[in-house]
Design a protein around this motif. Structure first.
Motif, PDB file in Angstrom:
ATOM      1  N   ALA A  96       0.704  -0.868   0.198  1.00 19.93           N
ATOM      2  CA  ALA A  96      -0.017   0.012  -0.155  1.00 19.93           C
ATOM      3  C   ALA A  96       1.017   1.471  -0.056  1.00 19.93           C
ATOM      4  N   PHE A  97       0.445   1.996  -0.712  1.00 20.00           N
ATOM      5  CA  PHE A  97       1.547   3.478  -0.898  1.00 20.00           C
ATOM      6  C   PHE A  97       0.517   4.676  -0.592  1.00 20.00           C
ATOM      7  N   TYR A  98       0.703   5.426  -0.413  1.00 19.74           N
ATOM      8  CA  TYR A  98       0.892   6.828   0.643  1.00 19.74           C
ATOM      9  C   TYR A  98       1.261   7.995   0.089  1.00 19.74           C
ATOM     10  N   ALA A  99       0.198   9.467   0.013  1.00 17.56           N
ATOM     11  CA  ALA A  99       1.371  10.423  -0.022  1.00 17.56           C
ATOM     12  C   ALA A  99       0.798  11.182   0.186  1.00 17.56           C
ATOM     13  N   PRO A 100       0.865  11.894   1.714  1.00 15.08           N
ATOM     14  CA  PRO A 100      -0.665  12.933   2.569  1.00 15.08           C
ATOM     15  C   PRO A 100      -0.321  14.232   2.018  1.00 15.08           C
ATOM     16  N   LEU A 101       0.860  14.641   1.494  1.00 11.26           N
ATOM     17  CA  LEU A 101       0.786  16.314   1.263  1.00 11.26           C
ATOM     18  C   LEU A 101       0.428  15.682   0.253  1.00 11.26           C
ATOM     19  N   LYS A 102       1.113  15.020  -1.350  1.00 12.68           N
ATOM     20  CA  LYS A 102       0.342  15.428  -2.808  1.00 12.68           C
ATOM     21  C   LYS A 102       0.297  14.000  -3.010  1.00 12.68           C
ATOM     22  N   ASP A 103      -0.960  13.304  -3.236  1.00  7.54           N
ATOM     23  CA  ASP A 103      -0.954  12.479  -3.748  1.00  7.54           C
ATOM     24  C   ASP A 103      -0.628  11.878  -5.558  1.00  7.54           C
ATOM     25  N   PRO A 104       0.382  11.292  -6.253  1.00 12.14           N
ATOM     26  CA  PRO A 104       1.007  10.702  -7.829  1.00 12.14           C
ATOM     27  C   PRO A 104      -0.334  11.119  -8.796  1.00 12.14           C
ATOM     28  N   GLY A 105      -1.515  11.393  -8.391  1.00 12.71           N
ATOM     29  CA  GLY A 105      -1.990  11.376  -9.336  1.00 12.71           C
ATOM     30  C   GLY A 105      -2.901  13.271  -9.072  1.00 12.71           C
ATOM     31  N   HIS A 106      -2.204  13.842  -8.535  1.00 10.61           N
ATOM     32  CA  HIS A 106      -2.746  15.490  -8.712  1.00 10.61           C
ATOM     33  C   HIS A 106      -2.728  15.625  -9.983  1.00 10.61           C
ATOM     34  N   PRO A 107      -3.462  16.833 -10.455  1.00 11.06           N
ATOM     35  CA  PRO A 107      -3.342  17.767 -11.145  1.00 11.06           C
ATOM     36  C   PRO A 107      -2.023  19.215 -11.870  1.00 11.06           C
ATOM     37  N   VAL A 108      -1.130  18.960 -10.052  1.00 14.23           N
ATOM     38  CA  VAL A 108      -0.619  20.347 -10.489  1.00 14.23           C
ATOM     39  C   VAL A 108       0.640  19.379 -10.287  1.00 14.23           C
ATOM     40  N   PRO A 109       1.496  20.027 -11.211  1.00 10.63           N
ATOM     41  CA  PRO A 109       2.936  19.333 -11.587  1.00 10.63           C
ATOM     42  C   PRO A 109       3.898  19.928 -10.034  1.00 10.63           C
ATOM     43  N   SER A 110       4.660  18.923 -10.250  1.00 10.37           N
ATOM     44  CA  SER A 110       5.665  19.211  -8.766  1.00 10.37           C
ATOM     45  C   SER A 110       6.700  18.586  -8.734  1.00 10.37           C
ATOM     46  N   GLY A 111       8.078  18.561  -8.136  1.00  5.91           N
ATOM     47  CA  GLY A 111       8.983  17.553  -7.327  1.00  5.91           C
ATOM     48  C   GLY A 111       8.142  16.966  -6.358  1.00  5.91           C
ATOM     49  N   GLU A 112       7.092  16.851  -5.601  1.00  5.30           N
ATOM     50  CA  GLU A 112       6.212  16.419  -4.781  1.00  5.30           C
ATOM     51  C   GLU A 112       6.033  15.246  -5.151  1.00  5.30           C
ATOM     52  N   ARG A 113       4.942  15.324  -6.783  1.00  8.62           N
ATOM     53  CA  ARG A 113       4.172  14.310  -7.040  1.00  8.62           C
ATOM     54  C   ARG A 113       5.257  13.640  -7.864  1.00  8.62           C
ATOM     55  N   THR A 114       6.031  14.014  -8.695  1.00 11.11           N
ATOM     56  CA  THR A 114       7.146  13.681  -9.763  1.00 11.11           C
ATOM     57  C   THR A 114       7.574  12.337  -8.234  1.00 11.11           C
ATOM     58  N   MET A 115       8.253  13.212  -7.462  1.00 10.41           N
ATOM     59  CA  MET A 115       8.685  11.511  -6.768  1.00 10.41           C
ATOM     60  C   MET A 115       8.117  10.785  -6.155  1.00 10.41           C
ATOM     61  N   ALA A 116       6.592  11.288  -5.569  1.00 11.12           N
ATOM     62  CA  ALA A 116       5.581  10.053  -5.092  1.00 11.12           C
ATOM     63  C   ALA A 116       5.713   8.996  -6.190  1.00 11.12           C
ATOM     64  N   ARG A 117       5.570   9.478  -7.377  1.00 10.72           N
ATOM     65  CA  ARG A 117       5.420   8.911  -9.284  1.00 10.72           C
ATOM     66  C   ARG A 117       6.968   8.262  -9.203  1.00 10.72           C
ATOM     67  N   SER A 118       7.929   8.399  -8.910  1.00  8.75           N
ATOM     68  CA  SER A 118       8.846   7.301  -9.037  1.00  8.75           C
ATOM     69  C   SER A 118       9.285   6.385  -7.867  1.00  8.75           C
ATOM     70  N   LEU A 119       8.589   6.800  -6.966  1.00  6.82           N
ATOM     71  CA  LEU A 119       8.584   6.603  -5.823  1.00  6.82           C
ATOM     72  C   LEU A 119       7.642   4.828  -6.473  1.00  6.82           C
ATOM     73  N   ILE A 120       6.607   4.994  -7.116  1.00  4.31           N
ATOM     74  CA  ILE A 120       5.704   3.719  -7.425  1.00  4.31           C
ATOM     75  C   ILE A 120       6.475   2.731  -8.582  1.00  4.31           C
ATOM     76  N   ALA A 121       7.098   3.958  -9.380  1.00  4.47           N
ATOM     77  CA  ALA A 121       8.084   2.686 -10.328  1.00  4.47           C
ATOM     78  C   ALA A 121       8.785   1.351 -10.448  1.00  4.47           C
ATOM     79  N   ALA A 122       9.532   2.694  -8.483  1.00  2.74           N
ATOM     80  CA  ALA A 122      11.064   1.781  -8.662  1.00  2.74           C
ATOM     81  C   ALA A 122      10.458   0.969  -7.534  1.00  2.74           C
ATOM     82  N   LEU A 123       9.508   0.463  -7.054  1.00  3.05           N
ATOM     83  CA  LEU A 123       8.959  -0.665  -5.619  1.00  3.05           C
ATOM     84  C   LEU A 123       8.271  -1.507  -7.300  1.00  3.05           C
ATOM     85  N   GLU A 124       7.551  -0.990  -7.873  1.00  4.09           N
ATOM     86  CA  GLU A 124       6.998  -1.612  -9.101  1.00  4.09           C
ATOM     87  C   GLU A 124       8.567  -2.044  -9.703  1.00  4.09           C
ATOM     88  N   TRP A 125       9.263  -1.611  -9.852  1.00  5.94           N
ATOM     89  CA  TRP A 125      11.018  -1.544 -10.826  1.00  5.94           C
ATOM     90  C   TRP A 125      11.577  -3.319  -9.936  1.00  5.94           C
TER      91      TRP A 125
END
Length: 358
Positions: free
Chosen positions: A4-33
């Motif tokens: 289970a993955f959770y990002a309380p500050l900004k979830d990876p599907g949030h519509p506003v781009p940011s480093g926070e969103r990018t890092m959340a997406r990258s972590l999911i990618a690394a876990l899946e890899w």
């Protein structure tokens, strides 16, 4: 492996781009890899930016509703661990510790901060929750040495700390920069720390010779008129590219000669990783977090003013051989420390340490 993955500050599907969103997406990618099936457990955003106790109470109630929903879901799906990205006093993890405890699974935190000075004052409820989450973690992955200091000082005896350097969700490096072209800066055009970096950029440019350089700025936001006013003295030498998609941003890196971003209060700055991956020498101030991701020490500390920044820019723009050497150093640094395979192995080590992996 079900996570289970959770990002309380900004979830990876949030519509506003940011480093926070990018890092959340990258972590999911690394876990899946690394072989995991990752479920985004919740999109509840816990952030309270102003210290409003009423807002905090509402979010705490919403979190309890989420916990009641997620415990049976976790049992049904066979979650083996809960992973939370970024827990701190303005956006604490109000869900993960309780769900993990009720399911009897490890609780892992990636990037957390200790702020015991906030246990009194307008964020006290959230600060207490953030401290409880930090205490509950079996493993804490810290991203910078600055973060590690307080985490090490306050950690429970049985808790393991693992350094996870910030990373890009790429298996290999992108195409290198041409090494010519304009300088590049990239950051949201908003008030606060980003605007302070733009002020430093403008002050630095004002000390450069009036000819022989140009700067592209990638980004947009509510402070654009003020940033444009800062740069108006430089006329056509400064170009605003606006907000760029991933492909356009990659082209901006490839077409640049160096990357200039002072980094006022940046946690670490994914743009520094992206720029160096493309082979751009970086000019930045010597600040905590920023130095953790640079191939070499930043040229100046904030109190030294803009003169060292201007000197570094001038040297890089006038010395092609130096620029080429620094470009190669930057790419080697990213390849060795800040790409997806390295991050995935580090995450796997943490999961193994708490018994999720054999």
């Amino acid at each position: 492996m079900q996570l289970a993955f959770y990002a309380p500050l900004k979830d990876p599907g949030h519509p506003v781009p940011s480093g926070e969103r990018t890092m959340a997406r990258s972590l999911i990618a690394a876990l899946e890899w690394g072989g995991a099936t990752v479920t985004l457990a919740s999109t509840l955003r816990s952030r309270d930016g102003v210290g409003d106790r009423h807002v905090q109470r509402l979010v705490l109630d919403q979190a309890q509703t989420e916990i009641s929903r997620l415990v049976p879901q976790g049992r049904l799906e066979g979650w083996q661990a809960w992973v939370t990205y970024h827990n701190y006093y303005k956006a604490p993890d109000l869900i993960g510790p309780q769900v993990a405890q009720r399911l009897g699974i490890p609780y892992l935190l990636i990037e957390t901060s200790r702020a015991r000075s906030r246990l009194t004052g307008p964020w006290s409820q959230f600060a207490e929750a953030a401290e409880r989450a930090s205490d509950a973690a079996n493993i804490i992955f810290y991203l910078t040495q600055h973060d590690a200091e307080a985490i090490e000082r306050d950690r429970p005896a049985a808790q393991h700390l693992i350094h996870l350097p910030p990373f890009l969700a790429h298996k290999t490096l992108p195409a290198p920069s041409s090494g010519d072209g304009p300088m590049l800066a990239a950051g949201m055009l908003r008030h606060g720390d980003k605007f302070e970096s733009y002020k430093i950029i403008a002050e630095t440019l004002a000390t450069l010779p009036p000819h022989g350089w140009s700067l592209n700025i990638a980004g947009d936001g509510p402070a654009r008129p003020e940033v444009e006013a800062l740069m108006s003295a430089f006329g056509p030498a400064v170009t605003f590219l606006g907000q760029l998609d991933r492909a356009s941003m990659a082209r901006a890196y490839r077409d640049a000669s160096l990357f200039f971003w002072p980094g006022v209060n940046e946690a670490f700055g994914l743009v520094y990783l992206e720029a160096q991956a493309s082979g751009l020498p970086v000019v930045a101030q010597n600040r905590p977090g920023v130095c953790d991701v640079l191939a070499r020490a930043a040229p100046s500390a904030p109190h030294q003013g803009v003169a060292p920044l201007a000197a570094q820019i001038t040297e890089l723009l006038t010395d092609t051989r130096l620029r080429t050497r620094r470009s190669a150093e930057a790419r080697r640094h990213i390849a060795a420390h800040h790409l997806l395979p390295t991050a995935a192995r580090t995450l796997q080590a943490g999961l193994a340490a708490c018994g999720v992996l054999p």
